[in-house]
Design an enzyme around this catalytic site. Sequence first.
Site, short mmCIF file in Angstrom:
data_model
loop_
_atom_site.label_atom_id
_atom_site.label_comp_id
_atom_site.label_asym_id
_atom_site.label_seq_id
_atom_site.Cartn_x
_atom_site.Cartn_y
_atom_site.Cartn_z
N PHE A 178 -1.93 18.72 -21.18
CA PHE A 178 -1.30 20.03 -21.01
C PHE A 178 -2.06 21.16 -21.69
O PHE A 178 -1.77 22.33 -21.44
CB PHE A 178 0.17 20.03 -21.41
CG PHE A 178 0.52 19.42 -22.74
CD1 PHE A 178 -0.03 19.89 -23.92
CD2 PHE A 178 1.44 18.38 -22.81
CE1 PHE A 178 0.30 19.34 -25.14
CE2 PHE A 178 1.79 17.82 -24.04
CZ PHE A 178 1.22 18.31 -25.21
N HIS A 196 5.92 20.48 -32.78
CA HIS A 196 5.77 20.14 -34.20
C HIS A 196 4.49 19.35 -34.48
O HIS A 196 4.13 19.15 -35.64
CB HIS A 196 7.01 19.43 -34.74
CG HIS A 196 7.19 18.02 -34.26
ND1 HIS A 196 8.20 17.21 -34.73
CD2 HIS A 196 6.52 17.27 -33.35
CE1 HIS A 196 8.14 16.03 -34.15
NE2 HIS A 196 7.13 16.05 -33.31
N ASP A 197 3.79 18.91 -33.43
CA ASP A 197 2.51 18.22 -33.60
C ASP A 197 1.35 19.17 -33.83
O ASP A 197 0.28 18.74 -34.26
CB ASP A 197 2.18 17.39 -32.35
CG ASP A 197 3.08 16.18 -32.18
OD1 ASP A 197 3.65 15.71 -33.19
OD2 ASP A 197 3.21 15.70 -31.04
#
Length: 289
Positions: A178, A196-197
């Site tokens: 993505f 959150h990554d």
Amino acid sequence: MERLLTACAGLQLLHTHTRDGEACYSNTEDSRIYLTKSSPKSLYHSIQYSSNTIYLCWHYLTDAVREGKNQYEKAFGVSSSDLFEALYRSDEEMIKFMQLMNSVWNICGRDVVTAFDLSPFKSIYDLGGCSGALAKQCVSAYPETTVTIFDLPKVVQTAKEHFVPTDERRISFHEGDFFRDALPEADLYILARILHDWTDVKSLELLTKVHHSCRPGVRGGAIHRPPLFQPQVRRGRILARLYSLNMLVQTEGKERSPSEYSRLLSNAGFTHIQVRRTGKIYDAILARK
């Protein structure tokens, strides 16, 4: 064995009763639901992943704090320059991670997909949809909806082989990255345990792509399901901060407050940003184009 059983009974994981003068043990209801491997809501795979992967990264928490980066290289001897190459460093590790996602969404998924009424959104893309557990919760709650899982090719192939039944016609797949590939047009994009990554810069990059691809009007939106900081609830605040430390030792990102997520969404072009608490680990944010 007796000491283990009595300790588990003390933790209210086991019931104790006497039969013919001997102590006998049986599962409590919570243990039956969450700890037996055969239960649909079993945390077995989550516990296994925590023990064998997550905790090994936590061994290097001091280094993570000093260096400000994840600890896959020290824990597993693999480069973390590509986060998901490190995370999916073998087919076995990838399946374990996907089983972890199954554990999470089998328990929390229904609450988060119904935090808002998503019935107006007929075409949904689940970015980084992994095992498809959340997609299954979504089509179960909204029978008129179709969900496309957008994920890396090897994740998609594994999901097809091991996690999503071939007769589930409302769930489809799209192979891609993505960040690098174009996002197909959809009514709604789900980003569950995704932002959150990543750093603020990468999160904004992704949200801007989502905003560009999202169909405009009433049906165009993005929903994110983070463990939010909850300043008014001490336990919630502590849990989210511990999750954020986990992001430090494992990823490039962090957990964020509702205002921080709202600012990212607003900067990407979204409006009408709403936050809903579920009372569980994961809450939900809905933003519209």
